[in-house]
Design an enzyme around this catalytic site. Structure first.
Site, PDB file in Angstrom:
ATOM      1  N   ARG A 135       0.834  -1.193   0.000  1.00  0.00           N
ATOM      2  CA  ARG A 135       0.000   0.000   0.000  1.00  0.00           C
ATOM      3  C   ARG A 135       0.877   1.254   0.000  1.00  0.00           C
ATOM      4  O   ARG A 135       0.577   2.229  -0.694  1.00  0.00           O
ATOM      5  CB  ARG A 135      -0.921   0.014   1.223  1.00  0.00           C
ATOM      6  N   ASN A 188     -10.808  -4.236  -0.933  1.00  0.00           N
ATOM      7  CA  ASN A 188     -10.644  -3.156  -1.904  1.00  0.00           C
ATOM      8  C   ASN A 188      -9.656  -3.547  -3.000  1.00  0.00           C
ATOM      9  O   ASN A 188      -8.888  -4.491  -2.824  1.00  0.00           O
ATOM     10  CB  ASN A 188     -10.138  -1.899  -1.188  1.00  0.00           C
ATOM     11  N   CYS A 205     -19.359  -2.165   0.427  1.00  0.00           N
ATOM     12  CA  CYS A 205     -18.386  -1.215   0.972  1.00  0.00           C
ATOM     13  C   CYS A 205     -18.983  -0.523   2.192  1.00  0.00           C
ATOM     14  O   CYS A 205     -20.177  -0.211   2.212  1.00  0.00           O
ATOM     15  CB  CYS A 205     -18.029  -0.183  -0.101  1.00  0.00           C
ATOM     16  N   ASP A 206     -18.140  -0.258   3.190  1.00  0.00           N
ATOM     17  CA  ASP A 206     -18.648   0.380   4.402  1.00  0.00           C
ATOM     18  C   ASP A 206     -18.652   1.904   4.333  1.00  0.00           C
ATOM     19  O   ASP A 206     -19.238   2.565   5.178  1.00  0.00           O
ATOM     20  CB  ASP A 206     -17.851  -0.071   5.627  1.00  0.00           C
ATOM     21  N   HIS A 215     -16.792   3.903  -4.412  1.00  0.00           N
ATOM     22  CA  HIS A 215     -15.950   5.072  -4.117  1.00  0.00           C
ATOM     23  C   HIS A 215     -16.098   6.141  -5.203  1.00  0.00           C
ATOM     24  O   HIS A 215     -15.172   6.912  -5.460  1.00  0.00           O
ATOM     25  CB  HIS A 215     -14.465   4.670  -3.988  1.00  0.00           C
ATOM     26  N   TYR A 244     -14.800  10.157  -1.654  1.00  0.00           N
ATOM     27  CA  TYR A 244     -13.687   9.750  -2.519  1.00  0.00           C
ATOM     28  C   TYR A 244     -13.650  10.517  -3.837  1.00  0.00           C
ATOM     29  O   TYR A 244     -12.636  10.503  -4.533  1.00  0.00           O
ATOM     30  CB  TYR A 244     -13.752   8.248  -2.806  1.00  0.00           C
ATOM     31  N   ARG A 282      -0.882   8.025   3.853  1.00  0.00           N
ATOM     32  CA  ARG A 282      -1.902   7.376   4.674  1.00  0.00           C
ATOM     33  C   ARG A 282      -1.436   5.991   5.149  1.00  0.00           C
ATOM     34  O   ARG A 282      -1.737   5.593   6.269  1.00  0.00           O
ATOM     35  CB  ARG A 282      -3.188   7.265   3.851  1.00  0.00           C
TER      36      ARG A 282
END
Length: 445
Positions: A97, A151, A173-174, A203, A268, A288
């Site tokens: 990531r 994701n 998706c939350d 998103h 998003y 992030r």
């Protein structure tokens, strides 16, 4: 056995995730409506999973000894005889990531884990992991359901449509649920009392209607608030989305509303509509991913090690993941055919009337024993439709690139992304991503 007395067998794929303890706590708190016979954690990283697995073993023994529990790296053990697989995998973990976020930033491009080049890179890795899980469930529990919240959900959903069209999988998706909760605080309502209409890709969407349990229109009040404050609310509702970077994201919704004040935007969208702003406010050396590794990662694994050392989970630092309750809502609706309405990522099939019927869109769906059935959201305006067409093309090119091992198509996907300024920049980013992902992506030609 009478269906109403059935107890369920669940495997959590991604047992080494920092979200796993919160999901387990949430499952335990919902035994009245979704009782478990067994709970299994599965991960392909034995060392990482063992830390959480041992701590959760102590938790389960203290709070739910009647539930059969184990953690494993053996897919036969993990996926045999399961009613549900709850999947939240991260192929490459946080180390990859970090690369997803920092490589684009080298070239002045948005570095984000699900949007732009980072999302494309992550998607190429996630496809492999998700196809593996689908195949395990098909082989060992063909009647079970996969509830996927890994994701980037849009790319994963498109890959499932193309590569495993008969899979019993629902992608969800939350984030819209978290935003809906913020909306409920704005109007002083319970989130369950809000009835929403929404359209988009994951998103990448907009709320078109919010009403209360009596049918009163709440959109004007929420729109007025968000236009001034974004989705920031005085009440702290979650730990997951409260870090400084998330606070800035929630605040930016006010600017998103200026572009089209008719609707309420998914947060998003800032990465696509204000990419220059995002890059300007990003630290290429501390993204992030670093925030999470130095925050939630250390906190959760530290709590797990403390539980193991103490031999008890009482006051052990694990907390219920309230937003993960949507997974129980989804599993319960499927199991008991409740026809609850939830936002899911499904094949369009006319739900958005003037959009590709085969596109994987995020819309309200009726959930029952047959899965998720989309509810018609009507026609969408030119601006939103144009943005969605472009993003859909990006996601489809990613999946085609994966299937065909095509360098050309992945370059085209990056070039087409609204976050990337040119094909020249896209190629530079792609070449760096290929090097970083040499152990995860199929070889491109």
């Amino acid at each position: 056995m009478d269906k109403k007395n059935k107890k369920f067998n669940v495997v959590i794929a991604g047992g080494g995730s920092t979200y796993t303890p919160g999901i387990v706590m949430m499952l335990l708190s919902n035994q009245d409506r979704f009782p478990l016979e067994s709970l299994t954690l599965y991960d392909n990283d034995a060392e990482r999973q063992a830390v959480l697995g041992e701590a959760i073993k102590i938790l389960m023994h203290e709070q739910a000894p009647q539930i059969r529990y184990e953690y494993t790296v053996d897919p036969v053990v993990a996926f045999t005889g399961k009613d549900f697989c709850m999947a939240h995998i991260r192929v490459g973990k946080f180390a990859m990531r970090e690369q997803d976020e920092k490589i684009p930033l080298r070239y002045g491009v948005v570095g984000q884990e699900t949007c732009g080049p980072g999302g494309i890179a992550y998607g190429m890795r996630s496809i492999t992991g998700m196809m593996e899980i689908i195949d395990y469930m098909d082989k060992y529990s063909p009647d079970g359901w996969i509830l996927n919240y890994s994701n980037p959900a849009s790319i994963v959903a498109e890959a499932c449509r193309v590569m495993r069209p008969k899979a019993r999988i629902i992608n969800i998706c939350d984030m819209p649920i978290a935003t809906k909760t913020r909306m409920s605080y704005i109007v002083n309502k319970d989130p369950k009392d809000l009835d929403v209409r929404y359209f988009g890709l994951n998103h990448f969407g907009w709320w078109t209607s919010v009403t209360d349990e009596l049918g009163n229109d709440l959109m004007p009040q929420i729109q007025d608030y968000v236009s001034k404050n974004g989705y920031l609310t005085p009440k702290a509702i979650e730990k997951q989305h409260m870090e400084p970077s998330w606070q800035a994201t929630h605040r930016k919704a006010a600017d998103l509303m200026e572009v089209d004040p008719r609707f309420l935007p998914n947060t998003y969208l800032k990465y696509y509509i204000f990419p220059d702003y995002v890059v300007e406010h990003s630290d290429p050396n501390y993204t992030r991913a670093n925030e999470v590794m130095n925050g939630r990662e250390k906190r959760i694994f530290g709590a797990a090690r403390d539980i193991i050392a103490a031999g008890t989970a009482v006051n052990g630092g694990f907390e219920i993941d309230v937003h993960a309750s949507f997974i129980v809502d989804l599993a319960t609706a499927i199991s008991y055919n409740t026809h609850e309405i939830m936002l899911c990522i499904v094949e369009n099939k006319g739900a958005i009337c003037n959009f590709d019927p085969t596109a994987m869109v995020e819309v309200p769906c009726v959930i029952g024993s047959r899965g998720a059935e989309p509810i018609c959201q009507g026609y969408i305006p030119t601006f939103e439709k144009g943005m969605m067409e472009e993003q859909l093309a990006v996601e489809r090119l990613v999946v085609e690139a994966y299937v065909e091992h095509s360098y050309q198509k992945l370059w085209q996907a990056l070039t087409l992304s609204k976050t990337v300024p040119s094909a020249t920049v896209a190629k530079k980013i792609l070449d760096d991503l290929i090097v970083a992902n040499k152990n995860y992506w199929p070889e491109l030609h």
